[in-house]
Write a protein that holds these residues in place. Structure first.
Motif, short mmCIF file in Angstrom:
data_model
loop_
_atom_site.label_atom_id
_atom_site.label_comp_id
_atom_site.label_asym_id
_atom_site.label_seq_id
_atom_site.Cartn_x
_atom_site.Cartn_y
_atom_site.Cartn_z
N ALA A 143 112.43 8.22 -10.04
CA ALA A 143 111.61 7.75 -8.92
C ALA A 143 110.41 6.96 -9.43
O ALA A 143 110.04 5.91 -8.87
CB ALA A 143 111.14 8.93 -8.07
N THR A 144 109.78 7.43 -10.51
CA THR A 144 108.62 6.72 -11.07
C THR A 144 109.03 5.37 -11.64
O THR A 144 108.36 4.34 -11.40
CB THR A 144 107.96 7.57 -12.16
N LEU A 145 110.12 5.34 -12.40
CA LEU A 145 110.59 4.09 -12.97
C LEU A 145 110.95 3.09 -11.88
O LEU A 145 110.61 1.90 -11.97
CB LEU A 145 111.81 4.35 -13.86
N ALA A 146 111.66 3.55 -10.85
CA ALA A 146 112.06 2.65 -9.77
C ALA A 146 110.85 2.10 -9.02
O ALA A 146 110.82 0.92 -8.65
CB ALA A 146 113.00 3.38 -8.81
N THR A 147 109.85 2.95 -8.80
CA THR A 147 108.66 2.49 -8.08
C THR A 147 107.88 1.47 -8.89
O THR A 147 107.47 0.42 -8.37
CB THR A 147 107.75 3.69 -7.75
N LEU A 148 107.66 1.75 -10.17
CA LEU A 148 106.89 0.83 -11.01
C LEU A 148 107.60 -0.51 -11.17
O LEU A 148 106.96 -1.56 -11.20
CB LEU A 148 106.65 1.45 -12.38
N SER A 149 108.94 -0.49 -11.28
CA SER A 149 109.68 -1.71 -11.62
C SER A 149 110.20 -2.47 -10.42
O SER A 149 110.34 -3.70 -10.48
CB SER A 149 110.86 -1.35 -12.54
N LEU A 150 110.49 -1.77 -9.30
CA LEU A 150 111.14 -2.43 -8.17
C LEU A 150 110.32 -2.43 -6.89
O LEU A 150 110.56 -3.27 -6.02
CB LEU A 150 112.49 -1.75 -7.89
N VAL A 151 109.37 -1.51 -6.77
CA VAL A 151 108.56 -1.43 -5.55
C VAL A 151 107.24 -2.17 -5.71
O VAL A 151 106.85 -2.96 -4.85
CB VAL A 151 108.31 0.04 -5.15
N PRO A 153 106.29 -4.74 -7.52
CA PRO A 153 106.29 -6.21 -7.43
C PRO A 153 106.28 -6.75 -6.01
O PRO A 153 105.82 -7.87 -5.77
CB PRO A 153 107.60 -6.60 -8.14
N THR A 154 106.76 -5.97 -5.05
CA THR A 154 106.76 -6.42 -3.66
C THR A 154 105.35 -6.57 -3.12
O THR A 154 105.10 -7.37 -2.22
CB THR A 154 107.55 -5.42 -2.79
N PHE A 155 104.41 -5.80 -3.69
CA PHE A 155 103.05 -5.77 -3.14
C PHE A 155 102.02 -6.40 -4.08
O PHE A 155 100.82 -6.22 -3.89
CB PHE A 155 102.66 -4.31 -2.85
N THR A 156 102.49 -7.13 -5.08
CA THR A 156 101.55 -7.85 -5.94
C THR A 156 101.06 -9.11 -5.23
O THR A 156 101.59 -9.50 -4.18
CB THR A 156 102.19 -8.23 -7.28
N THR A 157 100.09 -9.78 -5.82
CA THR A 157 99.48 -10.95 -5.18
C THR A 157 100.13 -12.27 -5.61
O THR A 157 99.56 -13.34 -5.43
CB THR A 157 97.98 -11.01 -5.54
N LEU A 354 111.77 -9.26 -8.82
CA LEU A 354 112.09 -7.85 -9.01
C LEU A 354 111.78 -6.99 -7.79
O LEU A 354 112.32 -5.88 -7.66
CB LEU A 354 111.31 -7.29 -10.21
N GLY A 355 110.90 -7.45 -6.91
CA GLY A 355 110.48 -6.65 -5.76
C GLY A 355 111.58 -6.50 -4.71
O GLY A 355 112.31 -7.43 -4.41
N LEU A 356 111.68 -5.30 -4.16
CA LEU A 356 112.69 -5.00 -3.14
C LEU A 356 112.22 -5.45 -1.76
O LEU A 356 111.02 -5.53 -1.49
CB LEU A 356 112.98 -3.49 -3.11
N GLY A 357 113.19 -5.71 -0.88
CA GLY A 357 112.90 -6.02 0.50
C GLY A 357 112.71 -4.77 1.33
O GLY A 357 112.85 -3.64 0.84
N GLY A 358 112.40 -4.96 2.61
CA GLY A 358 112.11 -3.83 3.49
C GLY A 358 113.26 -2.84 3.62
O GLY A 358 113.07 -1.62 3.53
N THR A 359 114.48 -3.33 3.81
CA THR A 359 115.64 -2.45 3.95
C THR A 359 115.88 -1.67 2.66
O THR A 359 116.15 -0.46 2.69
CB THR A 359 116.89 -3.26 4.30
N GLN A 360 115.76 -2.35 1.53
CA GLN A 360 115.97 -1.68 0.24
C GLN A 360 114.90 -0.63 -0.02
O GLN A 360 115.19 0.46 -0.53
CB GLN A 360 115.97 -2.73 -0.88
N LEU A 361 113.65 -0.94 0.33
CA LEU A 361 112.57 0.04 0.17
C LEU A 361 112.83 1.29 0.99
O LEU A 361 112.60 2.42 0.54
CB LEU A 361 111.23 -0.58 0.56
N THR A 362 113.32 1.10 2.21
CA THR A 362 113.62 2.24 3.08
C THR A 362 114.71 3.11 2.48
O THR A 362 114.61 4.35 2.46
CB THR A 362 114.04 1.75 4.47
#
Length: 402
Positions: A143-151, A153-157, A354-362
């Motif tokens: 969960a930590t690896l997935a969040t750092l690597s895939l989640v 990037p979706t919220f970076t600037t 690398l960032g996931l979309g809304g459906t993938q995040l859910t």
């Protein structure tokens, strides 16, 4: 595991991987007619089965939890090579290939392999039992690896899309390697017992040397000793020269040979998968499916050996080994792929999405929450297995119809 426990390996497990690699050399980077694609696909399936066989031979020799690491790391290393190769040759349309393939690997392992293992284990003994401490730690790391690597990037600037800046990508790569290395140290070191199968009643192994330990501790290959409540297997009639009730490990020569053939088989699996990938891409386009679905298909092909190995372990009441394979594969897929992609990005043109979309995040959030509820009790029924498999089906459906 009757095949791996025979004194000598079956001839087909030697011949098929070698022929599959030779076929790969002949067909590499060539347009193939339909009949030849079918031949490559047949050898691909044979190489998958051979990879499972040789991985189990090596695992039986080195014991658990080392054995579970063999197939996970071997498959992931070659998966990384496949992703990088496709990204280098694919151009702009492969900017999100790493994300799509890694996320697909996480969903397949944490829902497909895990759910199938729990379902098979529960069908065998009504309740599948495993060690929640080791499994929970593995899930937390995934969960930590997935969040750092895939989640994140979706919220970076970033102004160009869901991607890291060079400094952020470097941090994610180092953090991924550090977490994966730490987990391997814990799994194979001071907390090795957390990743060994628990006793048949779901309790932790008794202290070494006690009477209970002699009756219920897992053997050297991570299996559960034969007991009165164990369902007999046809595979139980195997060599047992020392009379300890467990199959004898293969010889060092056999294990080394299987390790070499495992690498050969995995090269054939990934290489032949790349050979048939143009046909897969053409089929995806003809079916009006999104380009991201190619990553799902590739992940399914690459993870097939681990899926079969985990299913066979669960059928033999070794659910903990199946969970080690499932979560270890997810962990290796992120912890090794992201650093490799970060290094390869030096030579890759265009952004690395690398960032996931809304459906993938859910789906990822639901997978993590469901996984925690499944792991905490240390026991699971067919319900938990079914829930995870439904999550996998939802992922595949939404990947095909976003």
């Amino acid at each position: 595991m009757p095949a791996l426990l025979r004194p000598r390996m079956s001839d087909w497990t030697i011949v098929v991987p070698v022929l599959a690699v030779l076929l790969l050399l002949v067909t590499w980077n060539r347009e193939l007619p339909g009949p030849l694609v079918a031949v490559v696909a047949a050898f691909l399936a044979g190489a998958v089965l051979a990879a499972v066989h040789h991985a189990e031979v090596v695992a039986h020799k080195v014991g658990e939890p080392y054995g579970s690491l063999v197939l996970a790391v071997a498959v992931t290393v070659i998966e990384v090579a496949l992703i990088v190769t496709l990204m280098i040759s694919g151009g702009d349309k492969t900017q999100a290939l790493a994300r799509d393939t890694v996320f697909a690997a996480v969903m397949i392992t944490c829902n497909g392999i895990l759910g199938l293992s729990l379902l098979l284990g529960a069908l065998r003994r009504r309740v599948a039992v495993f060690n929640p401490e080791g499994t929970g730690g593995a899930l937390a790391t995934v969960a930590t690896l997935a969040t750092l690597s895939l989640v994140v990037p979706t919220f970076t600037t970033s102004k160009t899309g869901p991607e890291f800046s060079p400094a952020q990508l470097a941090f994610a790569a180092v953090a991924s390697l550090a977490l994966y290395g730490l987990f391997v140290m814990v799994q194979t070191g001071r907390h090795r017992d957390y990743f060994l199968p628990v006793t048949s009643d779901g309790s932790l192994p008794a202290p070494a040397g006690s009477v209970a330990a002699s009756r219920s501790l897992p053997d050297s290959d991570g299996g559960v000793p034969a007991s009165a409540d164990r369902v007999p297997d046809s595979a139980d009639s195997v060599p047992d020269s020392d009379g300890d009730g467990h199959a004898d490990p293969p010889s060092t020569r056999t294990a080394v040979t299987s390790l070499v053939l495992l690498v050969v088989a995995l090269v054939a699996v990934v290489g032949d998968a790349k050979t048939v990938s143009p046909t897969i891409e053409a089929g995806v386009a003809a079916a009006n499916l999104p380009q991201a679905f190619v990553g799902v298909i590739i992940a399914l092909l690459v993870l097939l050996p681990e899926t079969l190995a985990a299913a066979r372990a669960a059928r033999r009441d070794r659910v903990q080994i199946s969970l080690n394979l499932a979560l270890g594969s997810a962990m290796a897929s992120i912890g090794l792929t992201i650093p490799a992609i970060a290094l390869a990005s030096i030579w890759l043109d265009g952004p690395l999405l690398l960032g996931l979309g809304g459906t993938q995040l859910t789906l990822l959030a639901l997978t993590v929450v469901t996984g925690v509820l499944t792991v905490v009790p240390g026991r699971a029924t067919v319900l938990q297995g079914g829930v995870h498999l439904v999550l996998l089906a939802a992922f595949v459906f939404l990947a095909a119809s976003p």
